[in-house]
Design an enzyme around this catalytic site. Structure first.
Site, PDB file in Angstrom:
ATOM      1  N   HIS A 164      -3.929   1.074   4.327  1.00 16.20           N
ATOM      2  CA  HIS A 164      -3.745  -0.732   4.718  1.00 16.20           C
ATOM      3  C   HIS A 164      -4.229  -0.372   5.733  1.00 16.20           C
ATOM      4  O   HIS A 164      -4.330   0.612   6.875  1.00 16.20           O
ATOM      5  CB  HIS A 164      -1.846  -0.187   5.066  1.00 16.20           C
ATOM      6  CG  HIS A 164      -0.870  -0.696   3.903  1.00 16.20           C
ATOM      7  ND1 HIS A 164      -0.934  -1.440   3.156  1.00 16.20           N
ATOM      8  CD2 HIS A 164      -0.982   0.720   3.040  1.00 16.20           C
ATOM      9  CE1 HIS A 164       0.071  -1.911   2.430  1.00 16.20           C
ATOM     10  NE2 HIS A 164      -0.143  -0.038   2.550  1.00 16.20           N
ATOM     11  N   ASN A 172       0.774   5.409   2.666  1.00 13.48           N
ATOM     12  CA  ASN A 172       2.330   5.517   2.321  1.00 13.48           C
ATOM     13  C   ASN A 172       2.106   6.230   1.509  1.00 13.48           C
ATOM     14  O   ASN A 172       1.239   5.803   0.050  1.00 13.48           O
ATOM     15  CB  ASN A 172       3.103   4.318   1.566  1.00 13.48           C
ATOM     16  CG  ASN A 172       2.922   3.064   2.887  1.00 13.48           C
ATOM     17  OD1 ASN A 172       3.878   3.522   3.887  1.00 13.48           O
ATOM     18  ND2 ASN A 172       2.973   2.078   2.436  1.00 13.48           N
ATOM     19  N   HIS A 179      -4.130   3.999  -1.813  1.00 14.39           N
ATOM     20  CA  HIS A 179      -4.963   2.604  -0.458  1.00 14.39           C
ATOM     21  C   HIS A 179      -4.374   2.947   0.144  1.00 14.39           C
ATOM     22  O   HIS A 179      -3.702   3.236   0.748  1.00 14.39           O
ATOM     23  CB  HIS A 179      -4.284   1.182  -1.619  1.00 14.39           C
ATOM     24  CG  HIS A 179      -2.797   0.726  -1.717  1.00 14.39           C
ATOM     25  ND1 HIS A 179      -1.895   1.774  -2.486  1.00 14.39           N
ATOM     26  CD2 HIS A 179      -1.721   0.337  -0.381  1.00 14.39           C
ATOM     27  CE1 HIS A 179      -0.820   1.384  -2.702  1.00 14.39           C
ATOM     28  NE2 HIS A 179      -0.606   1.161  -1.452  1.00 14.39           N
ATOM     29  N   ASP A 190      -4.661  -7.934   1.391  1.00 15.82           N
ATOM     30  CA  ASP A 190      -3.176  -8.136   0.254  1.00 15.82           C
ATOM     31  C   ASP A 190      -2.286  -8.850   0.388  1.00 15.82           C
ATOM     32  O   ASP A 190      -2.411 -10.142   1.176  1.00 15.82           O
ATOM     33  CB  ASP A 190      -2.366  -7.249   2.085  1.00 15.82           C
ATOM     34  CG  ASP A 190      -0.693  -6.565   1.278  1.00 15.82           C
ATOM     35  OD1 ASP A 190      -0.786  -5.626   0.890  1.00 15.82           O
ATOM     36  OD2 ASP A 190       0.017  -7.256   0.800  1.00 15.82           O
ATOM     37  N   ILE A 191      -1.410  -9.494  -0.559  1.00 15.30           N
ATOM     38  CA  ILE A 191      -0.603 -10.675  -0.986  1.00 15.30           C
ATOM     39  C   ILE A 191       0.077 -10.792  -0.453  1.00 15.30           C
ATOM     40  O   ILE A 191       0.173 -12.028  -0.268  1.00 15.30           O
ATOM     41  CB  ILE A 191      -1.081 -10.382  -3.214  1.00 15.30           C
ATOM     42  CG1 ILE A 191      -0.337 -12.508  -3.644  1.00 15.30           C
ATOM     43  CG2 ILE A 191      -0.181  -9.949  -2.418  1.00 15.30           C
ATOM     44  CD1 ILE A 191      -0.932 -11.520  -5.070  1.00 15.30           C
ATOM     45  N   GLN A 244       5.557   4.191  -0.627  1.00 13.94           N
ATOM     46  CA  GLN A 244       4.881   3.287  -2.366  1.00 13.94           C
ATOM     47  C   GLN A 244       4.620   2.522  -3.180  1.00 13.94           C
ATOM     48  O   GLN A 244       6.305   3.196  -3.657  1.00 13.94           O
ATOM     49  CB  GLN A 244       3.871   4.354  -2.165  1.00 13.94           C
ATOM     50  CG  GLN A 244       2.613   4.364  -3.229  1.00 13.94           C
ATOM     51  CD  GLN A 244       1.438   6.245  -3.452  1.00 13.94           C
ATOM     52  OE1 GLN A 244       2.067   6.708  -2.823  1.00 13.94           O
ATOM     53  NE2 GLN A 244       0.242   5.213  -4.197  1.00 13.94           N
TER      54      GLN A 244
HETATM   55  P1  5GP Z   1       2.543   0.381  -1.113  1.00 16.13           P
HETATM   56  O1  5GP Z   1       3.963  -0.249  -0.187  1.00 16.13           O
HETATM   57  O2  5GP Z   1       2.810   1.377  -1.982  1.00 16.13           O
HETATM   58  O3  5GP Z   1       1.916   1.241   0.213  1.00 16.13           O
HETATM   59  O4  5GP Z   1       1.673  -0.964  -0.672  1.00 16.13           O
HETATM   60  C1  5GP Z   1       1.218  -2.114  -1.802  1.00 16.13           C
HETATM   61  C2  5GP Z   1       0.437  -3.109  -1.755  1.00 16.13           C
HETATM   62  O5  5GP Z   1       0.064  -4.179  -2.261  1.00 16.13           O
HETATM   63  C3  5GP Z   1       1.717  -3.721  -0.216  1.00 16.13           C
HETATM   64  O6  5GP Z   1       1.142  -4.079   0.650  1.00 16.13           O
HETATM   65  C4  5GP Z   1       1.065  -6.051  -1.507  1.00 16.13           C
HETATM   66  O7  5GP Z   1       2.015  -6.489  -0.692  1.00 16.13           O
HETATM   67  C5  5GP Z   1       0.232  -5.502  -2.298  1.00 16.13           C
HETATM   68  N1  5GP Z   1       0.247  -5.869  -3.358  1.00 16.13           N
HETATM   69  C6  5GP Z   1       1.259  -5.272  -4.367  1.00 16.13           C
HETATM   70  N2  5GP Z   1       0.485  -6.463  -5.968  1.00 16.13           N
HETATM   71  C7  5GP Z   1      -0.559  -6.572  -4.886  1.00 16.13           C
HETATM   72  C8  5GP Z   1      -1.879  -7.365  -5.844  1.00 16.13           C
HETATM   73  O8  5GP Z   1      -0.968  -8.057  -7.288  1.00 16.13           O
HETATM   74  N3  5GP Z   1      -3.022  -8.446  -4.827  1.00 16.13           N
HETATM   75  C9  5GP Z   1      -3.007  -8.078  -3.862  1.00 16.13           C
HETATM   76  N4  5GP Z   1      -4.016  -8.449  -3.217  1.00 16.13           N
HETATM   77  N5  5GP Z   1      -1.278  -6.882  -3.136  1.00 16.13           N
HETATM   78  C10 5GP Z   1      -0.924  -6.908  -3.454  1.00 16.13           C
END
Ligand code: 5GP
Ligand code: ZN
Length: 132
Positions: free
Chosen positions: A100, A85, A98, A29-30, A92
């Site tokens: 985590h 999420n 995805h 995760d970034i 989300q």
């Molecule tokens: P969500 O909130 O949708 O469950 O999580 C999305 C996750 O994707 C977040 O933790 C966010 O930091 C990660 N993320 C968003 N954009 C990128 C990206 O360009 N590269 C990577 N490696 N992770 C990302």
């Protein structure tokens, strides 16, 4: 349709890949919640966890189960959370399914979700059971 995680899975956008097989892809995760925070995705696009087809669900959860302890060990963690999420109101942000994997340590300061006093558990159980 342009999807960030489809592009990452295809190698069109760089990411710290940690694992790949025919059906699944895993990368860091970034904006990590903890050291080693990783995401496991199906290569086939689905928006939400419950949209994923059964075969992909099996493969994704199998990858999560196999990778999580390896990630935990590699970063010196002693535990991990697995989380999904599902839809924006649950946090989300990226609309490609995805999972985590969040390595944890006893003193990492992260809080678990707070419980509340239960209300109408029987009624809620009946509503859910009736909707299955
Ligand atoms: P969500 O909130 O949708 O469950 O999580 C999305 C996750 O994707 C977040 O933790 C966010 O930091 C990660 N993320 C968003 N954009 C990128 C990206 O360009 N590269 C990577 N490696 N992770 C990302
Ligand atoms: Zn996608």
């Amino acid at each position: 349709m342009t999807c960030l995680f489809c592009q990452i899975a295809k190698g069109e956008i760089p990411a710290q890949k940690i694992y790949e097989d025919g059906k699944t892809f895993a990368f860091l995760d970034i904006k990590p919640i903890s050291k080693g925070h990783a995401l496991v995705i199906p290569k086939a696009h689905s928006e939400h966890f419950d949209d994923m087809d059964a075969e992909d669900t099996h493969h994704v959860m199998d990858t999560v189960q196999r990778l999580a302890p390896k990630i935990m060990e590699a970063v010196g963690a002693s535990a991990y959370n697995v989380g999904v999420n599902v839809r924006p109101d649950a946090g989300q942000v990226v609309m490609h399914t995805h999972i985590h994997i969040i390595p944890r340590t006893a003193d990492d300061g992260l809080k678990s979700w707070p419980g509340q006093d239960a209300d109408n558990l029987d009624e809620i159980k009946d509503k859910i059971a009736a909707n299955l």
